[in-house]
Design a protein around this motif. Sequence first.
Motif, PDB file in Angstrom:
ATOM      1  N   MET A  53     117.114 142.758 -34.337  1.00 64.79           N
ATOM      2  CA  MET A  53     116.655 141.749 -34.351  1.00 64.79           C
ATOM      3  C   MET A  53     114.952 141.515 -34.482  1.00 64.79           C
ATOM      4  N   CYS A  54     114.849 140.663 -35.248  1.00 69.20           N
ATOM      5  CA  CYS A  54     113.041 140.096 -35.103  1.00 69.20           C
ATOM      6  C   CYS A  54     113.177 139.109 -33.621  1.00 69.20           C
ATOM      7  N   SER A  55     112.116 139.015 -33.227  1.00 73.41           N
ATOM      8  CA  SER A  55     111.733 138.194 -32.071  1.00 73.41           C
ATOM      9  C   SER A  55     110.164 137.210 -32.946  1.00 73.41           C
ATOM     10  N   TYR A  56     110.008 135.994 -32.778  1.00 75.41           N
ATOM     11  CA  TYR A  56     108.510 135.474 -33.133  1.00 75.41           C
ATOM     12  C   TYR A  56     108.074 134.854 -32.057  1.00 75.41           C
ATOM     13  N   LYS A  57     107.231 135.013 -31.548  1.00 75.09           N
ATOM     14  CA  LYS A  57     106.392 134.303 -30.382  1.00 75.09           C
ATOM     15  C   LYS A  57     105.494 132.963 -30.970  1.00 75.09           C
ATOM     16  N   VAL A  58     106.139 132.097 -29.747  1.00 74.40           N
ATOM     17  CA  VAL A  58     105.578 130.838 -30.667  1.00 74.40           C
ATOM     18  C   VAL A  58     105.171 130.022 -29.573  1.00 74.40           C
ATOM     19  N   ALA A  59     104.211 129.266 -30.218  1.00 80.13           N
ATOM     20  CA  ALA A  59     103.339 128.241 -28.981  1.00 80.13           C
ATOM     21  C   ALA A  59     104.231 126.543 -29.177  1.00 80.13           C
ATOM     22  N   ALA A  60     103.914 126.239 -27.982  1.00 73.98           N
ATOM     23  CA  ALA A  60     104.519 124.553 -28.391  1.00 73.98           C
ATOM     24  C   ALA A  60     103.522 123.558 -27.819  1.00 73.98           C
ATOM     25  N   TYR A  61     103.438 122.522 -29.110  1.00 72.50           N
ATOM     26  CA  TYR A  61     102.392 121.433 -28.879  1.00 72.50           C
ATOM     27  C   TYR A  61     102.844 120.371 -28.732  1.00 72.50           C
ATOM     28  N   ILE A  62     102.171 119.229 -28.059  1.00 70.08           N
ATOM     29  CA  ILE A  62     102.419 118.592 -27.412  1.00 70.08           C
ATOM     30  C   ILE A  62     101.436 117.523 -27.525  1.00 70.08           C
ATOM     31  N   ARG A  63     101.938 116.243 -27.618  1.00 69.28           N
ATOM     32  CA  ARG A  63     101.141 115.043 -27.805  1.00 69.28           C
ATOM     33  C   ARG A  63     101.110 114.201 -27.207  1.00 69.28           C
ATOM     34  N   LEU A  64     100.284 112.928 -26.822  1.00 70.23           N
ATOM     35  CA  LEU A  64     100.517 111.667 -26.412  1.00 70.23           C
ATOM     36  C   LEU A  64      98.877 110.784 -25.836  1.00 70.23           C
ATOM     37  N   SER A  65      99.141 110.392 -27.193  1.00 71.89           N
ATOM     38  CA  SER A  65      97.965 109.635 -27.627  1.00 71.89           C
ATOM     39  C   SER A  65      98.248 107.815 -26.667  1.00 71.89           C
ATOM     40  N   LYS A  66      97.260 107.778 -26.448  1.00 69.45           N
ATOM     41  CA  LYS A  66      97.403 106.512 -24.526  1.00 69.45           C
ATOM     42  C   LYS A  66      96.871 104.793 -25.253  1.00 69.45           C
TER      43      LYS A  66
ATOM     44  N   ASP B 178     110.314 133.380 -28.389  1.00 67.15           N
ATOM     45  CA  ASP B 178     109.882 133.846 -27.326  1.00 67.15           C
ATOM     46  C   ASP B 178     108.419 132.567 -26.896  1.00 67.15           C
ATOM     47  N   LEU B 179     108.793 131.916 -26.391  1.00 70.89           N
ATOM     48  CA  LEU B 179     107.583 130.734 -25.780  1.00 70.89           C
ATOM     49  C   LEU B 179     106.776 131.504 -25.338  1.00 70.89           C
ATOM     50  N   VAL B 180     105.436 131.435 -26.227  1.00 72.82           N
ATOM     51  CA  VAL B 180     104.361 132.293 -25.318  1.00 72.82           C
ATOM     52  C   VAL B 180     103.302 131.412 -24.062  1.00 72.82           C
ATOM     53  N   ASP B 181     103.229 129.929 -25.160  1.00 77.53           N
ATOM     54  CA  ASP B 181     102.465 129.192 -24.241  1.00 77.53           C
ATOM     55  C   ASP B 181     102.449 127.275 -24.671  1.00 77.53           C
ATOM     56  N   TYR B 182     101.653 126.615 -24.258  1.00 79.06           N
ATOM     57  CA  TYR B 182     102.230 125.465 -24.589  1.00 79.06           C
ATOM     58  C   TYR B 182     100.750 124.987 -24.535  1.00 79.06           C
ATOM     59  N   TYR B 183     100.495 124.122 -25.607  1.00 81.93           N
ATOM     60  CA  TYR B 183      99.300 123.342 -26.323  1.00 81.93           C
ATOM     61  C   TYR B 183      99.061 122.121 -26.146  1.00 81.93           C
ATOM     62  N   ILE B 184      98.536 120.987 -25.171  1.00 77.05           N
ATOM     63  CA  ILE B 184      99.100 120.321 -24.588  1.00 77.05           C
ATOM     64  C   ILE B 184      97.742 119.104 -24.841  1.00 77.05           C
ATOM     65  N   ASP B 185      97.866 117.345 -26.007  1.00 78.21           N
ATOM     66  CA  ASP B 185      97.039 117.061 -26.222  1.00 78.21           C
ATOM     67  C   ASP B 185      97.515 115.861 -25.920  1.00 78.21           C
ATOM     68  N   ASN B 186      96.639 115.134 -24.362  1.00 77.91           N
ATOM     69  CA  ASN B 186      96.977 114.635 -23.725  1.00 77.91           C
ATOM     70  C   ASN B 186      95.920 113.062 -23.916  1.00 77.91           C
ATOM     71  N   GLY B 187      96.040 112.559 -24.855  1.00 79.55           N
ATOM     72  CA  GLY B 187      95.389 111.150 -24.717  1.00 79.55           C
ATOM     73  C   GLY B 187      93.803 111.371 -25.691  1.00 79.55           C
TER      74      GLY B 187
END
Length: 61
Positions: free
Chosen positions: A1-14, A42-51
Amino acid sequence: MCSYKVAAYIRLSKDDNYTEFDSINNQKNIIKKYIDMKDDLDLVDYYIDNGYTGTNFAGVR
């Protein structure tokens, strides 16, 4: 089975009127639950844009 490495982008604007539902931790939990249900992701990392905006990079590394 094929596996994809993914990153999560999370954003919260002040500048936005956000609720607890929109919080960084809540978004992380929702994303993690979704990825955990998918055998091919496969979750590799989170990228967080907080404000930060495109015109305000203070504190961004």
